[in-house]
Design a protein around this motif. Structure first.
Motif, short mmCIF file in Angstrom:
data_model
loop_
_atom_site.label_atom_id
_atom_site.label_comp_id
_atom_site.label_asym_id
_atom_site.label_seq_id
_atom_site.Cartn_x
_atom_site.Cartn_y
_atom_site.Cartn_z
N LEU A 31 2.88 5.38 3.54
CA LEU A 31 4.26 5.81 3.74
C LEU A 31 4.27 7.09 4.55
N PHE A 32 5.01 7.08 5.67
CA PHE A 32 5.10 8.24 6.55
C PHE A 32 6.55 8.69 6.67
N GLN A 33 6.72 9.93 7.10
CA GLN A 33 8.03 10.47 7.43
C GLN A 33 8.12 10.64 8.94
N THR A 34 9.22 10.17 9.53
CA THR A 34 9.40 10.31 10.97
C THR A 34 9.22 11.77 11.38
N GLY A 35 8.46 11.97 12.44
CA GLY A 35 8.20 13.33 12.91
C GLY A 35 6.87 13.87 12.45
N ASP A 36 6.25 13.20 11.45
CA ASP A 36 4.93 13.63 10.98
C ASP A 36 4.08 12.39 10.73
N ARG A 37 3.44 11.91 11.80
CA ARG A 37 2.61 10.72 11.69
C ARG A 37 1.16 11.06 11.35
N SER A 38 0.86 12.34 11.23
CA SER A 38 -0.53 12.73 11.02
C SER A 38 -0.97 12.60 9.57
N THR A 39 -0.03 12.78 8.64
CA THR A 39 -0.38 12.77 7.23
C THR A 39 0.51 11.81 6.46
N ASP A 81 -6.67 -4.42 0.00
CA ASP A 81 -7.56 -5.47 0.50
C ASP A 81 -7.29 -6.80 -0.19
N GLY A 82 -7.00 -7.83 0.61
CA GLY A 82 -6.85 -9.18 0.08
C GLY A 82 -5.51 -9.48 -0.55
N GLN A 83 -4.59 -8.54 -0.59
CA GLN A 83 -3.27 -8.77 -1.21
C GLN A 83 -2.24 -9.08 -0.12
N ALA A 84 -1.79 -10.32 -0.07
CA ALA A 84 -0.81 -10.72 0.94
C ALA A 84 0.57 -10.17 0.62
N SER A 85 0.86 -9.93 -0.65
CA SER A 85 2.16 -9.42 -1.07
C SER A 85 1.97 -8.44 -2.22
N GLY A 86 2.91 -7.53 -2.37
CA GLY A 86 2.84 -6.58 -3.48
C GLY A 86 3.83 -5.45 -3.32
N THR A 87 3.89 -4.59 -4.32
CA THR A 87 4.75 -3.40 -4.28
C THR A 87 3.97 -2.21 -4.81
N LEU A 88 4.39 -1.03 -4.41
CA LEU A 88 3.77 0.21 -4.86
C LEU A 88 4.86 1.25 -5.09
N GLU A 89 5.08 1.63 -6.35
CA GLU A 89 6.06 2.66 -6.64
C GLU A 89 5.49 4.03 -6.30
N THR A 90 6.34 4.89 -5.75
CA THR A 90 5.91 6.23 -5.36
C THR A 90 6.81 7.27 -6.03
N SER A 91 6.44 8.52 -5.88
CA SER A 91 7.27 9.62 -6.37
C SER A 91 8.01 10.30 -5.23
N VAL A 92 8.06 9.63 -4.07
CA VAL A 92 8.73 10.18 -2.89
C VAL A 92 10.22 9.85 -2.94
N PRO A 93 11.10 10.84 -2.95
CA PRO A 93 12.55 10.54 -2.96
C PRO A 93 12.97 9.81 -1.69
N LEU A 94 13.93 8.91 -1.84
CA LEU A 94 14.45 8.19 -0.68
C LEU A 94 15.13 9.15 0.28
N ASN A 95 14.74 9.08 1.54
CA ASN A 95 15.31 9.91 2.59
C ASN A 95 15.27 9.15 3.90
N PRO A 96 16.18 9.43 4.82
CA PRO A 96 16.13 8.74 6.12
C PRO A 96 14.85 9.06 6.86
N GLY A 97 14.35 8.06 7.61
CA GLY A 97 13.15 8.26 8.42
C GLY A 97 11.86 7.87 7.76
N LEU A 98 11.88 7.48 6.48
CA LEU A 98 10.65 6.99 5.85
C LEU A 98 10.26 5.66 6.49
N GLN A 99 8.96 5.43 6.60
CA GLN A 99 8.49 4.20 7.25
C GLN A 99 7.16 3.77 6.64
N VAL A 100 7.02 2.46 6.42
CA VAL A 100 5.78 1.89 5.91
C VAL A 100 4.92 1.42 7.08
N GLN A 101 3.64 1.72 7.01
CA GLN A 101 2.70 1.24 8.02
C GLN A 101 1.53 0.54 7.34
#
Length: 464
Positions: free
Chosen positions: A292-300, A308-328
């Motif tokens: 999970l990255f924040q727009t404007g900071d792709r380095s960290t 590995d090997g999981q075609a589908s899944g979810t991962l809960e985080t402690s990151v508050p929802l904010n605009p610009g978040l992106q999954v890679q």
């Protein structure tokens, strides 16, 4: 050599002195013959498909937006554009003007679905990833508004924001073409084999499209329009660690990415949930990580985890929802490489603002730092809104089944006490916001009351 770009843009900004005749594309067959949006990573063909999902066309060939697909106050998901000569002249009017969608450098692009934007996010350094536009004439004299004309255009490399004079290719879109696309977007009650019997000339093109796109009718439209599907497949296959296309007769297994999804969902406490689904088997054989990255900071990465090997899944985080978040999705090797990027998170969940009664105002549910908020758009011509809304208030509700009296305890505010957002307020409207103390959660929504419990508007429930 630095003088060339400014000079180019200067020339592009000059009004055209010669009126050019704009050709009309009347059918999908004619679209196939035109040189528009056919190569990766152009998005003109997906834009046309998307626009067809927003509209209805009546027996008199009048085009109107479907309910909830357009906001007449903010014009979302379109933006007002200036015609400096590349489109037919139109007498300036507050009721009738040109509007555009498809510019990935504009604020409204986050309202476009991912099948339109995915190649922009994942085209690396390919040229031409922000060339295509759909331009329409909206006539607000009518209620509801209607769309009088539709154009598609390819802009020049010296694109100027919100100006149409820099288009290098422009076509008018005929009603019959739109009707044909709408027909394709309706779910077809037939199997793929039957489709290939109806369109035998498509052959392998339709198979390729079906392995890359999953929306109803979209693969067929991409194939019929003449889009270069072989080139797109080979480019994206490289990213997904798939084998490129082999000679005819050796096409036994294709890389199926039509169901893949990298998305951000919502937890029950306003935090981001990383979701991945339908990853092709090719990437399951390599070491992969979701991050999970924040727009404007792709380095960290804010959060990352091996899958590995999981075609589908979810991962809960402690990151508050904010605009610009992106999954890679990242391939771990000697040097980590990004396989695919999901869409950037839109703080309004890509929901179009809803009209507030018959006033020149609209309302939108949004989130900031994981908390629920309401955004009011007020037309500047609505000068007496504080008087008209003096007794108006907005409340938050956990479920649509809740009665108007059952708003979340303490989670409401008088409309006149909303805070003005100066950065979002533009020359045609002002923006006022209220963020409550409740986390944004699935099912939560807001209701606008003109007085007491006289409901005037309601947002859609948060559905992530």
């Amino acid at each position: 050599m630095d003088w060339k770009q400014p000079l180019c843009c200067l020339l592009c900004s000059l009004p055209l002195l010669v009126t050019l005749e704009i050709q009309t594309i009347n059918s999908i067959n004619e679209l196939e013959e035109r040189n528009f949006g056919k190569t990766f990573p152009q998005h003109g063909i997906p834009l046309l498909y998307w626009f067809s999902t927003l509209i209805d066309i009546d027996q008199n060939a009048i085009i109107r937006f479907k309910e909830g697909s357009y906001d007449p106050v903010t014009d979302i998901p379109f933006e007002l554009v200036e015609n400096s000569g590349s489109l037919p002249y139109m007498i300036p009017s507050g009721e009738r003007a040109y509007y555009s969608a498809g510019d990935f450098e504009s604020g409204s692009f986050s309202y476009l679905p991912f099948y339109v934007t995915q190649d922009f996010y994942n085209s690396r350094n390919h040229a031409g990833k922000n060339l295509d536009r759909i331009i329409i004439v909206i006539d607000k004299w009518y209620t509801p508004v209607r769309v009088d004309q539709v154009y598609v255009a390819e802009v020049s490399e010296c694109n100027l924001p919100n100006v149409t004079s820099n288009t290098s290719i422009t076509y008018k879109v005929g009603i019959q073409l739109l009707r044909q696309i709408i027909t394709l977007t309706s779910p077809l009650d037939c199997q793929n084999k039957f489709l290939k019997e109806i369109f035998p000339h498509l052959g392998f093109s339709l198979t390729l499209a079906e392995n890359m796109f999953g929306q109803p009718g979209f693969p067929l439209f991409m194939a019929l329009s003449g889009y270069d599907l072989v080139d797109r497949y080979n480019i994206t296959a490289q990213a997904w660690s798939c084998s490129p296309l082999l000679p005819a007769g050796v096409r036994k297994s294709l890389c199926d990415t039509s169901r893949q999804e990298l998305a951000i969902r919502t937890s029950h406490d306003g935090h981001a949930v990383i979701s991945w689904h339908g990853l092709p088997s090719s990437v399951l054989k390599v070491h992969t990580t979701v991050a999970l990255f924040q727009t404007g900071d792709r380095s960290t990465a804010l959060v990352q985890q091996r899958i590995d090997g999981q075609a589908s899944g979810t991962l809960e985080t402690s990151v508050p929802l904010n605009p610009g978040l992106q999954v890679q999705l990242i391939k771990q090797d000697v040097s980590d490489a990004t396989i695919w990027q999901g869409p950037e998170f839109n703080d309004g969940n890509r929901q179009i603002p809803v009209s507030v009664g018959n006033a020149s105002a609209s309302m939108q549910l949004f989130t900031r730092k994981g908390y629920a908020g309401v955004r009011l758009y007020i037309r500047k011509t609505f000068v007496n809104w504080r008087d008209d809304f003096y007794y108006s208030w907005v409340g938050f509700y956990a479920s649509e089944e809740d009665s108007n009296e059952d708003y979340l305890s303490g989670q409401w505010q008088w409309v006149t006490r909303f805070t003005k957002h100066k950065l979002l307020s533009l020359f045609r409207w002002d923006v006022y916001e209220y963020v409550c103390n409740t986390a944004i959660t699935p099912g939560l929504h807001a209701r606008f009351f003109l007085t007491e419990y006289y409901e005037w508007a309601r947002t859609k429930p948060w559905d992530m």
